[in-house]
Structures are given as C-alpha cells and as structure tokens.
Motif scaffolding. Structure first.
Motif, mmCIF file in Angstrom:
data_model
loop_
_atom_site.group_PDB
_atom_site.id
_atom_site.type_symbol
_atom_site.label_atom_id
_atom_site.label_comp_id
_atom_site.label_asym_id
_atom_site.label_seq_id
_atom_site.Cartn_x
_atom_site.Cartn_y
_atom_site.Cartn_z
ATOM 1 N N UNK A 37 -1.828 -1.853 2.428
ATOM 2 C CA UNK A 37 -2.550 -0.725 1.847
ATOM 3 C C UNK A 37 -2.106 -0.556 0.410
ATOM 4 N N UNK A 38 -2.976 0.057 -0.380
ATOM 5 C CA UNK A 38 -2.648 0.298 -1.775
ATOM 6 C C UNK A 38 -1.957 1.642 -1.887
ATOM 7 N N UNK A 39 -0.739 1.641 -2.409
ATOM 8 C CA UNK A 39 0.041 2.864 -2.596
ATOM 9 C C UNK A 39 -0.252 3.391 -3.998
ATOM 10 N N UNK A 43 1.247 2.410 -7.462
ATOM 11 C CA UNK A 43 0.242 1.555 -8.089
ATOM 12 C C UNK A 43 0.442 0.088 -7.715
ATOM 13 N N UNK A 44 0.722 -0.140 -6.421
ATOM 14 C CA UNK A 44 0.906 -1.515 -5.939
ATOM 15 C C UNK A 44 0.560 -1.586 -4.446
ATOM 16 N N UNK A 45 0.375 -2.810 -3.984
ATOM 17 C CA UNK A 45 0.107 -3.042 -2.578
ATOM 18 C C UNK A 45 1.419 -3.057 -1.811
ATOM 19 N N UNK A 158 0.993 -14.601 -1.366
ATOM 20 C CA UNK A 158 1.039 -13.896 -0.083
ATOM 21 C C UNK A 158 1.329 -12.409 -0.275
ATOM 22 N N UNK A 159 1.958 -12.051 -1.394
ATOM 23 C CA UNK A 159 2.305 -10.655 -1.623
ATOM 24 C C UNK A 159 1.198 -9.875 -2.320
ATOM 25 N N UNK A 160 0.112 -10.531 -2.695
ATOM 26 C CA UNK A 160 -0.965 -9.833 -3.385
ATOM 27 C C UNK A 160 -2.185 -9.721 -2.475
#
Length: 176
Positions: A37-39, A43-45, A158-160
């Motif tokens: 989810x986008x936090x 301002x990041x996933x 994988x982290x994006x």
C-alpha cells in the motif's frame, strides 16, 4: 460450499512436478503474497504481511505450468481454497492450500509469450523421480530466452510498485 480465491504473488519455490502411476500430472509450488500500500505520510510504498499458500495444479494445467513457471515469477492464481490443520509433535498450525483452476503470469510486472499446445497430450512426457521433467521444459525455456533477446523488459524492482505504463522506445522494444 466451495470457497474460491484469486491471488497475486511470487512463485517462492521451484515448481515440483509429480506424475502418478496412473499418468496424472501434478505440479505444486509455494506462493508468497504480500499486500502493498502507498503510505501517504512517508510518500512511499510499504509492504504488509506476507501470506504463504501451497498451490496445486492437476492434469493439463499442471503439465503446462511445469514448463512455464519458475521460482521468482510473478503470477496470478485463481482456485478453490482449502484449509488443513496439521500437527507435528507439540507444534500445530493450518496449511492454506489453493487447488488452482487458472494460473498465469502477472503482466503488470513483465511480458510473456503464449504458445498454444499442438496436441491433446500434456507438454511433459517423462518424470524422473518427482522433480525432473525431461521433455518440454528446454523448448519452452529457449522460447522464453529468445523472446528476451528481442525485447527489453521493463526494470521492476521487487521493492517498487508495478509500473502504471510502459513506453515504447524508437527501436520498438519496450522500455521501462
């Protein structure tokens, strides 16, 4: 009542292939599914918890999956949900199994090439032990690698999150 579920995730183990004495093909792998989810505050996933499933396929789907999937692939799985209690000594828990009706690559993360089966016989024709598939895998891997030479796959970390769009470069290849 049969519960159905659709999941996305990573093939976390090398698909295991078994052919029974009666000729039934069975392929299974572990699926790791992590909700993202986008936090907005950061301002990041961010990753949520990872859920683990055992995915099993039978017959033609099992044969096709054996030559199409490999550890690390991002997939979509739809099928019937089965919960099984287990106990080993003092430890106990619940296995979450999916008997897949449909499995495919998740095209939000990459590209794929589809090849229709020519005959009614399964793609795999021999199994040594319960893991080696003798025919069908190498031609499928060759097709997959030759596709990779013609196209530039979008860079996906994988982290994006998955890309919203993919642009075409001047050479016609996909650029990410």
């Amino acid at each position: 009542m049969t519960d159905t579920i659709t999941l996305t995730g990573l093939v976390a183990t090398t698909p295991r292939v078994v052919t029974t004495a009666e000729g039934l093909h069975i392929t299974s792998f572990r699926l790791a599914s992590t909700q993202r989810r986008f936090d907005r505050a950061r301002q990041s996933w961010v990753d949520g918890d990872t859920n683990w499933y055992t995915v099993s396929m039978f017959r033609k789907l099992a044969a096709n999956a054996a030559v199409s999937l490999q550890k690390g692939d991002r997939v979509i799985v739809a099928g019937r949900l089965r919960l099984r209690d287990w106990e080993a000594g003092e430890r106990k828990g619940i296995n979450i199994d999916i008997e897949a009706d449909v499995v495919g690559h998740d095209l939000a993360w990459g590209t794929a090439v589809f090849a229709r089966n020519i005959s009614a016989t399964p793609v795999i024709s021999g199994v040594a032990g319960d893991t080696d598939v003798s025919e069908g895998i190498e031609p499928a891997r060759e097709a997959r690698s030759s596709f990779g030479e013609q196209w530039v796959e979008p860079h996906v970390d994988a982290a994006s999150p998955p890309p919203d769009s993919v642009a075409r470069s001047e050479g016609g290849a996909i650029a990410g």
